[in-house]
Scaffold this active site. Structure first.
Site, PDB file in Angstrom:
ATOM      1  N   ASP A   1       0.865  -1.176   0.000  1.00 38.82           N
ATOM      2  CA  ASP A   1       0.000   0.000   0.000  1.00 38.82           C
ATOM      3  C   ASP A   1       0.896   1.219   0.000  1.00 38.82           C
ATOM      4  OD1 ASP A   1      -3.187   0.391   0.558  1.00 38.82           O
ATOM      5  OD2 ASP A   1      -2.035   2.126   1.249  1.00 38.82           O
TER       6      ASP A   1
ATOM      7  N   ASP B   1       4.175   3.017  -4.082  1.00 37.71           N
ATOM      8  CA  ASP B   1       3.315   3.955  -4.803  1.00 37.71           C
ATOM      9  C   ASP B   1       3.140   3.389  -6.205  1.00 37.71           C
ATOM     10  OD1 ASP B   1       2.096   5.969  -6.187  1.00 37.71           O
ATOM     11  OD2 ASP B   1       3.445   7.561  -5.523  1.00 37.71           O
TER      12      ASP B   1
ATOM     13  N   ASP C   1      -7.837  -3.933  -5.296  1.00 36.37           N
ATOM     14  CA  ASP C   1      -8.978  -3.303  -4.635  1.00 36.37           C
ATOM     15  C   ASP C   1      -8.739  -1.804  -4.753  1.00 36.37           C
ATOM     16  OD1 ASP C   1     -11.195  -2.755  -3.155  1.00 36.37           O
ATOM     17  OD2 ASP C   1     -10.535  -3.760  -1.339  1.00 36.37           O
TER      18      ASP C   1
ATOM     19  N   CYS D   1     -15.495  -0.263  -4.452  1.00 40.57           N
ATOM     20  CA  CYS D   1     -16.734  -0.092  -3.684  1.00 40.57           C
ATOM     21  C   CYS D   1     -17.461   1.128  -4.240  1.00 40.57           C
ATOM     22  CB  CYS D   1     -16.468   0.026  -2.192  1.00 40.57           C
ATOM     23  SG  CYS D   1     -15.233   1.240  -1.719  1.00 40.57           S
TER      24      CYS D   1
END
Length: 388
Positions: free
Chosen positions: A241, A268, A288, A341
C-alpha cells in the site's frame, strides 16, 4: 426547552462541519472538545446529523428544521422531539417500511424527489436497481462479521446472551446492528473479522490454489488478504500500500488472526516499482482500487451532500494507471481481480473496457455486488485473465 437545546446543538455542529473529514471522525474530535455535552446530547446530535445528510439534495428549498424532521422520520423507528413537534401527524407511522414512509412524505411534500437524494443515477453501473439503491440510503447498514464455521455457535451464543439482535447470514457470516461494541462482547478478534457482506462475496471470484503467490497491491488494512488467506492458507502473499500506517493496521490484524508468514512493501503504484518488484511474478493479483466509495455512502451519508462530481473522473484515471502498472507482474493465464466499492460505471465497466482495449487481458466475468437489499455495501468486481 429540551427541543430548543437539541436544535441549537445540531445547528452548532452542522455549521462547523465542512465535509473534509468523515463525519464520524469529525464528531469524535468535536465531542472531545465539548465535554460539557452529555452522552444523551451526543447521541441525539449524531442521530440528527446522520439522518439529515441522508436526504441528500432533495427538498433543498425547505427550511432546515423541517428537512431535519422529515429525514429523522424516514431514517428512524423511534420517536424524537423533532418529529413530535414538526410532524406530529407522522408519530404513529414510525414503524412503517421505508417504501410506505417515502410514499407518505411524497404525498405530504410533493417537492420531495427520491431521485434527488443521490444526484448521480445516470452514472450507475449495470445491474443496480436505482429505486432500491436510493431507498437504501434511509436504512442504516448492518455490521457484518466473517467467522470460521468452527466458531459460529460460540460467537452466536455470546451475542444472543448479550441480547444483541444478531442474524445468521451463513455459517461464516453474522449481521449485527451497526454500532455494536464488539470489544465488550466477544473474545479476542482472532475468532472473527469485521467485513462487509459484499466484501466477503468478492472472495467467490478469487479461486486461490495451494502454493500460489498472490499480491494484494492496494491492501489497506488487509481485509481482502485475510479473506484470501482463510480461503487458502497455503499461499505465499505480498501485501502493499502507499500508506505505511495502513500496513501497520494490517500487521495488527494479521497478528490477531495468527498469520505470520507474508511479505510487505510500501509502494506507490503510480511510480516505476521495478527496482522493488523485478524478481516478482504472481499467480493472482487483487486490485482493490482507490475509488469514490459511492457504494458505501449508506455508511457515510455526508457524501451525498459534500461529494465533488469531478472526483469520478479523477479516480477513473487513477484506476487505469494502477492497473497498467501491476499487470506486467502477473503470470500468463492467471487472474487480476479488479474491485471497487463504487456504483459509478466510469470506475467500473468503463475501466474494464479500457483495460481490455489496452492490456493483454481477457474478461472472465464481472458484476455489481448489490448489497443495498441486504443492508450492506454495493461493490463491483471483474475477474480478468492475462493472455500471451
Amino acid at each position: 426547552m429540551k427541543l430548543e437545546y437539541q436544535i441549537r446543538s445540531f445547528e452548532d455542529v452542522f455549521k462547523q462541519y465542512d465535509g473534509v473529514l468523515p463525519l464520524h471522525r469529525f464528531l469524535f474530535t468535536y465531542f472531545k472538545q465539548h465535554k460539557q455535552m452529555g452522552s444523551s446530547d451526543r447521541r441525539w446530535v449524531t442521530r440528527y446529523l446522520y439522518s439529515y445528510f441522508r436526504l441528500g439534495q432533495t427538498l433543498k428549498k425547505e427550511k432546515q428544521l423541517l428537512r431535519l424532521a422529515i429525514a429523522d422520520f424516514l431514517c428512524n423507528q423511534t420517536e424524537s422531539l423533532m418529529i413530535n413537534h414538526y410532524l406530529p401527524q407522522f408519530k404513529e407511522q414510525l414503524l412503517l417500511p421505508i417504501q410506505a414512509k417515502l410514499k407518505l412524505v411524497e404525498d405530504t411534500f410533493p417537492k420531495f424527489k427520491l431521485t434527488e437524494v443521490f444526484s448521480f443515477t445516470a452514472e450507475l453501473s449495470e445491474g443496480i436497481d436505482a429505486t432500491d439503491f436510493l431507498q437504501s440510503f434511509f436504512i442504516q447498514p448492518d455490521l457484518f462479521l466473517r467467522i470460521k464455521a468452527v466458531h459460529h455457535k460460540k460467537i452466536f451464543d455470546l451475542l444472543v446472551a448479550a441480547e444483541v439482535a444478531v442474524k445468521e447470514i451463513s455459517e461464516k457470516t453474522l449481521a449485527l446492528p451497526n454500532g455494536t461494541k464488539l470489544e465488550k462482547l466477544l473474545p479476542e478478534d482472532q475468532y472473527y473479522q469485521v467485513q462487509d457482506l459484499s466484501s466477503q462475496k468478492t472472495g467467490e471470484f478469487f479461486a486461490p490454489q495451494p502454493y500460489d503467490y498472490w499480491w494484494d497491491c492496494c491492501a489497506a488494512s488487509g481485509g481482502k488478504s485475510l479473506l484470501l488467506h482463510d480461503m487458502q492458507p497455503k499461499i505465499e502473499l505480498l501485501v502493499s500500500d502507499v500508506r505505511e500506517n495502513s500496513l501497520h493496521n494490517l500487521d495488527e490484524r494479521f497478528e490477531a488472526a495468527g498469520i505470520k508468514k507474508y511479505h510487505k512493501k510500501v509502494l506507490d503504484l503510480l511510480q516505476n516499482n521495478d527496482q522493488d518488484l523485478h524478481d516478482y511474478v504472481f499467480d493472482g493479483i487483487i486490485l482493490d482500487a482507490p475509488c469514490t466509495g459511492s457504494g458505501t455512502w449508506g455508511r457515510t451519508p455526508e457524501m451525498l451532500v459534500h461529494f465533488d462530481a469531478h472526483k469520478i473522473d479523477y479516480f477513473s484515471k487513477l484506476q487505469k494507471s494502477i492497473a497498467e502498472r501491476v499487470v506486467k507482474y502477473l503470470k500468463t493465464g492467471k487472474p487480476l481481480l479488479y474491485i471497487t466499492c463504487s456504483v459509478f460505471k466510469k470506475e467500473n465497466e468503463e475501466v474494464i473496457d479500457y483495460l481490455l482495449a489496452n492490456l493483454p487481458l481477457t474478461l472472465e466475468s464481472m458484476q455489481s455486488i448489490t448489497g443495498y437489499n441486504d443492508k450492506a455495501d454495493t461493490m463491483f468486481i471483474a475477474r480478468l485473465i492475462k493472455k500471451d
